[in-house]
Structures are given as C-alpha cells and as structure tokens.
Design an enzyme around this catalytic site. Sequence first.
Site, mmCIF file in Angstrom:
data_model
loop_
_atom_site.group_PDB
_atom_site.id
_atom_site.type_symbol
_atom_site.label_atom_id
_atom_site.label_comp_id
_atom_site.label_asym_id
_atom_site.label_seq_id
_atom_site.Cartn_x
_atom_site.Cartn_y
_atom_site.Cartn_z
ATOM 1 N N ASP A 1 -4.693 48.459 7.399
ATOM 2 C CA ASP A 1 -4.955 47.641 6.510
ATOM 3 C C ASP A 1 -3.755 47.708 5.199
ATOM 4 O O ASP A 1 -3.668 49.109 4.844
ATOM 5 C CB ASP A 1 -6.477 47.985 5.979
ATOM 6 C CG ASP A 1 -6.829 47.164 4.735
ATOM 7 O OD1 ASP A 1 -7.074 46.168 4.847
ATOM 8 O OD2 ASP A 1 -6.591 47.885 3.598
ATOM 9 N N HIS B 1 9.681 3.632 -2.990
ATOM 10 C CA HIS B 1 9.602 3.492 -1.590
ATOM 11 C C HIS B 1 10.799 4.251 -0.748
ATOM 12 O O HIS B 1 11.497 3.674 0.132
ATOM 13 C CB HIS B 1 9.791 1.921 -1.329
ATOM 14 C CG HIS B 1 8.818 1.192 -1.979
ATOM 15 N ND1 HIS B 1 9.459 0.290 -3.310
ATOM 16 C CD2 HIS B 1 7.558 0.915 -2.064
ATOM 17 C CE1 HIS B 1 8.270 -0.133 -3.733
ATOM 18 N NE2 HIS B 1 7.129 -0.052 -2.836
ATOM 19 N N THR C 1 -10.659 48.240 4.706
ATOM 20 C CA THR C 1 -10.221 47.820 3.177
ATOM 21 C C THR C 1 -9.643 48.956 2.465
ATOM 22 O O THR C 1 -9.685 50.149 3.104
ATOM 23 C CB THR C 1 -11.686 47.418 2.188
ATOM 24 O OG1 THR C 1 -12.302 48.764 2.154
ATOM 25 C CG2 THR C 1 -12.394 46.458 3.019
ATOM 26 N N ASP D 1 0.445 38.725 -0.236
ATOM 27 C CA ASP D 1 0.423 39.108 -1.636
ATOM 28 C C ASP D 1 0.173 40.494 -1.887
ATOM 29 O O ASP D 1 0.351 41.020 -3.159
ATOM 30 C CB ASP D 1 -0.320 38.217 -2.265
ATOM 31 C CG ASP D 1 -1.769 38.046 -2.385
ATOM 32 O OD1 ASP D 1 -2.180 38.949 -1.344
ATOM 33 O OD2 ASP D 1 -2.339 37.637 -3.067
ATOM 34 N N CYS D 2 -0.495 41.542 -0.884
ATOM 35 C CA CYS D 2 -0.845 42.305 -1.318
ATOM 36 C C CYS D 2 0.162 43.668 -2.011
ATOM 37 O O CYS D 2 0.268 44.292 -2.938
ATOM 38 C CB CYS D 2 -1.472 43.266 -0.045
ATOM 39 S SG CYS D 2 -2.548 44.721 -0.844
ATOM 40 N N GLY E 1 -4.206 47.353 1.884
ATOM 41 C CA GLY E 1 -4.553 48.081 0.767
ATOM 42 C C GLY E 1 -4.744 49.422 0.947
ATOM 43 O O GLY E 1 -4.276 50.167 0.248
ATOM 44 N N SER F 1 0.809 -1.219 -0.114
ATOM 45 C CA SER F 1 0.011 0.034 -0.049
ATOM 46 C C SER F 1 0.677 1.211 -0.041
ATOM 47 O O SER F 1 2.173 1.168 0.388
ATOM 48 C CB SER F 1 -0.884 -0.013 1.288
ATOM 49 O OG SER F 1 -1.907 -0.992 0.945
ATOM 50 N N GLY F 2 0.287 2.532 -0.189
ATOM 51 C CA GLY F 2 1.136 3.661 -0.368
ATOM 52 C C GLY F 2 1.260 4.220 -1.663
ATOM 53 O O GLY F 2 1.910 5.106 -1.836
ATOM 54 N N HIS F 3 0.753 3.346 -2.681
ATOM 55 C CA HIS F 3 1.085 3.601 -4.094
ATOM 56 C C HIS F 3 -0.443 4.252 -4.805
ATOM 57 O O HIS F 3 -0.460 4.245 -5.931
ATOM 58 C CB HIS F 3 1.356 2.459 -4.913
ATOM 59 C CG HIS F 3 2.910 2.111 -4.194
ATOM 60 N ND1 HIS F 3 4.003 3.065 -3.830
ATOM 61 C CD2 HIS F 3 3.244 0.768 -3.939
ATOM 62 C CE1 HIS F 3 4.910 2.460 -3.401
ATOM 63 N NE2 HIS F 3 4.454 1.074 -3.214
#
Length: 579
Positions: A564, A224, A509, A414-415, A566, A57-59
């Site tokens: 904020d 593995h 905002t 990411d602003c 932005g 198992s594991g695949h």
Amino acid sequence: MSAKHFINDPTHLVTSALRSLTLTNPSIALDVDNKIIYRRPSPNATQQVSLISGGGSGHEPSFAGMVGQGMLSAAVAGSIFASPSAEQIRAAITSRVDTSKGVLVIVMNYTGDVLNFGMAVEKAKAAGLAVEMVVVGDDVGVGRAKAGKVGRRGIAGTVLVHKITGALAALGKPLDEVATLARLTAANLVSVGASLEHVHVPGRNVDTEGGLELGEVEVGMGIHNEPGSERSKLELPELVSKMLVQLLDPNDKDRAFVNFTSNETVLMINNLGGVSVLELGGITAEVVSQLEAKHGIRPVRTLSGTYMTSLNGLGFSISLLQVIPHKLDAPGVVELLDASAEVVGWSAPIQTSTWEAKNTATLTDSTGTSHETKSSGLKVDAAGAQSALKNALDRVIAAEPDVTRYDTVVGDGDCGIGLKRGAEAILKHLSEHPFTGDIVVDLAAIVTVVENNMDGTSGALFAIFLNALVHALSGLAPGTASPEVWAKALKQSSDALSKYTPARPGDRTLVDALYPFVEVLGQTGDVKQAAEAAKKAAYETKGMQASLGRSVYVGGSGYQEVPDPGAWGIACFFLGLSD
C-alpha cells in the site's frame, strides 16, 4: 462504437441530439425531416419578430440550444460541419415560425451558409414575406489579406448577436429595428480562437497527418479545423497576450476591425468543447487580468462557458463586443444582454442589479481561523528533535518515486507527490521557524503547515491525527516528552483517528503501518523497534486486498504486486525518525 465516439453514425447523432433538446426544454419542438428546432406555438405568446439561425451541426449548444423565449425562434441544422439546405431553411421561415411581424435571419459568414440561407430568404421574399438577413463575421484569426473577398468567418461572437437581438424582438420591436441592432452588434464584435488539436468528425476516418505537435497551439483555428494565423509553442499567458493583440491592436491594419473607444466592453470566453470547467476558469482569469493590465479594459460583463463548440475541440475563443449606444427606443445593449432567456444553451444567470451593484466588499477578519498555541511546558531537546524530524522528512522525499509507482498501480498516482509536497513544506517551515523545545507549540505549528499543503484523504487523516496528537500531548504536560509520553499520546491520537475512519489494520491503508508503530512503541519505548514493526507491516500489505480507499475501485491484480503506497510512505517516515 468507434475509438473516438460513442455514436459514430453522424446522421443518427445529429437527429438524436436535436431530439434531446425537446426533452430538456418542453417549449420547443423538432421537425425531424428538416432538422428544425422551433418554439412551440402558444395561445399566450405575444407576436414578435421571429429570429432564425443555424448552420452545420457540431457547434452545440449553438444553434438549436439557443431556441426559446428571449432568443431564437427557430434553428436549422445541417450535417456535421455542413450547411443546411435552402429547402430546410425555407421551411423554417415559411412554416415553423410566426411571420406576422417579419423574420430576421442571422447567419455566420461561411460560403455554404450564406448561399443556402440567402437563397431561402429570397424565396421567402418572393412569396411576400418580410424577411431580413444579417451575416456575422467576427473572427480576426485570418486577416484581411488572407480572407480576401470572403471576409471574416463567423464564430462564437455570433451568440451575442442572437442574445441581444432576441431580447429586443421579445419586446415587440419592429423588424427594421431588430435588424439594425443586429448589424450594429456584429459591426462592433471581434473574436479569435486557439486550439491544441484538430477534432475528429464522427463517421470519418481518423486522419493522423496534419495534426499539431505536442505542446503546439494553433492561433486563430476556425471552428471546422480551418487553419489560423500561426502554430507556436506558447504558455497560456503568452497565448492570451497574442490573441488580445490580434483583437485590439489598432495599428494592425490586417486585423483592426473594431476601434475600441467605448467605455463599455463585453467579454465572452467560449469553450470549444474539450476544455474542462476548471481550466476554462483559469483561462478566464488570465484573459481578464491581461485585459486590464495591458489594455486598460475592465469588461462591464464577463461571460464564460460553452456557447459555440467545435465538437470536442481542445481550445477556446475570446470575443469582445464594443457597446455602442443605439438610437432605438429600447433598452441599451447591456440591458438586453442581461434579459432573461429560456434556452438551454445560454448560461449567464447573473442579474443586472448584481452587476451594477459593483460590490467589492470582502471578509478579512481572521478571528477564529488561527490562534497562537500557549506554552505547554512539555519539553524536548529542540536540536535533536528537529534533526530527527528532518531526517524522517528527507526519507519520505527520497521514497517518493517508489510511493508514486505503487500508487500508479493501485490508485491514481498522487500519493507520493502529496507526501513529498507535505514533507517539503514542513522542511521549509523548520528552516524559517526552528523548534523552540516546547513540543506542543512546535507540533501545533507543523499541523497548520500540513493542513495548508496536504490535500485529499491522506492529508485529512494526517491533519486529524496530528491535531489529536497536539491535544494529547497538552494533556500530558508539563514535563519531558519521553518515549513513554509519546506512546501514550500516540495511542490517544490513534483512538481519536478511529472515530473518523473505519480503517483498521488489514484494510490496506496507511493505518496498517501506523498502528504497529504506536503499539510497539508503547510496549518497548524503542523507536527503532517500532519503526521496524511499521516497515514489516507495510510490506505485508502486498497481496492484501483493499477494503477502503481508492484501491477498492481500481480493481485488477495490482495489489498483489506492490505494498500500500500510504503505508509504505509512513513507514519510511518512521524509519527516518528512528535513524
């Protein structure tokens, strides 16, 4: 629960995962004691050669996820990364599949699997059953010299053997023909994998030694955690190039297992479990591009998805199948590959007719996607306006570290990068297309830049606002774009923006800084005062709990520590404009 897994009991994990398959595919059943997934008997089923495979198992989705109409008849699961016992396999052959037309056992070339499946096959033969066994070794990551008598390991290419022989068996073909095609397929198959890290097995201690360094990739790593041919720090293009050479170089006597002379080649890009769908798409594009450019191969079929994993392995494998015409009274290999299969682990829903159409048509008409803005007659000092805008954009770029830091606390970080990317794109545009002095024409061109370079929520808000601003200024033309004209147009733009977002001052905002700027500019006609009002309002968002935006979901007390992002970014823009 461990730090690595939601289910850390390997026995419970394997059993529950197998049981889940019966919930997602009602045509299969589970023999819990022997860990066998098998097709349920049906009075309407046509007799055919039964196909059995399996392994540790594991695949997943291999092997149990490949059980169903058109592929395997049964799969036998061992513990994680460990072969099932001969008794489990014998039970599958003798009591969980139809043996009337014989049984083909397909096993990957690992010592434990070959021995246990082989023992079960011999017991079944001794009991009078017609059983054949095919061993698949497609991995070229470890060459002839190192592999020695063991030979090539079996990895993801095995799934292609399952699919092609499963389709042939479904047509009612005899055992000897099904076995012949399985061997022909395996003999023309090569694969190689690469991974950025070893995987952790549930229930085992975390091994902090022997892992890969940051930025290092292991070429040829087994499924593995077995070592491959080398560890290197490579970017994707160099990595793919190295992998393809290992698969295709006829002069590499250690790895030239298949001489690709056929006009037809099948490509499979397999996710080892931990690669995102997005990144796997990028990998697939790179592989296909290099195959054609460097090796002159355009695959007749390209399969990309998750077929055989190494738990959550942060890697992928490339498999190439040379399509050799067979001499059987049956459809060709590609047609068998295209045949339908009702299994949860096979993802290739493209019909044969779609592939064979080879449709290369595209839509190139850009009518309606862009237009040239007509002169409006609303004039500004071109040099002064461009200088002011450049100063504002430079101010935004300089503020990026602060905005990013604020957004890391209360958002997804990411602003600042988004604002910087937009500012840099506009600056580049201005260097190539200086202002003409017609502000409607000039601003309309900038809107396109914003739309093409700023994504996310803030990008959409800016694009709506600027489009509305262009429309408002057009309605106030001709004449001179005085502060009063700008104030009226900005007010109309703010009203237009309010139709698409419920954000208002107090919601934390960018609107918190935008609206005060517009309001004070309208009252005073003074850009400096308006910019200071925006700055003050942006700073006052510190401690203000968000009502909209991603900050709502982030939670915590970060909103008390920073303004904020932005609002601060747009305030910096206005301050630069006023300078």
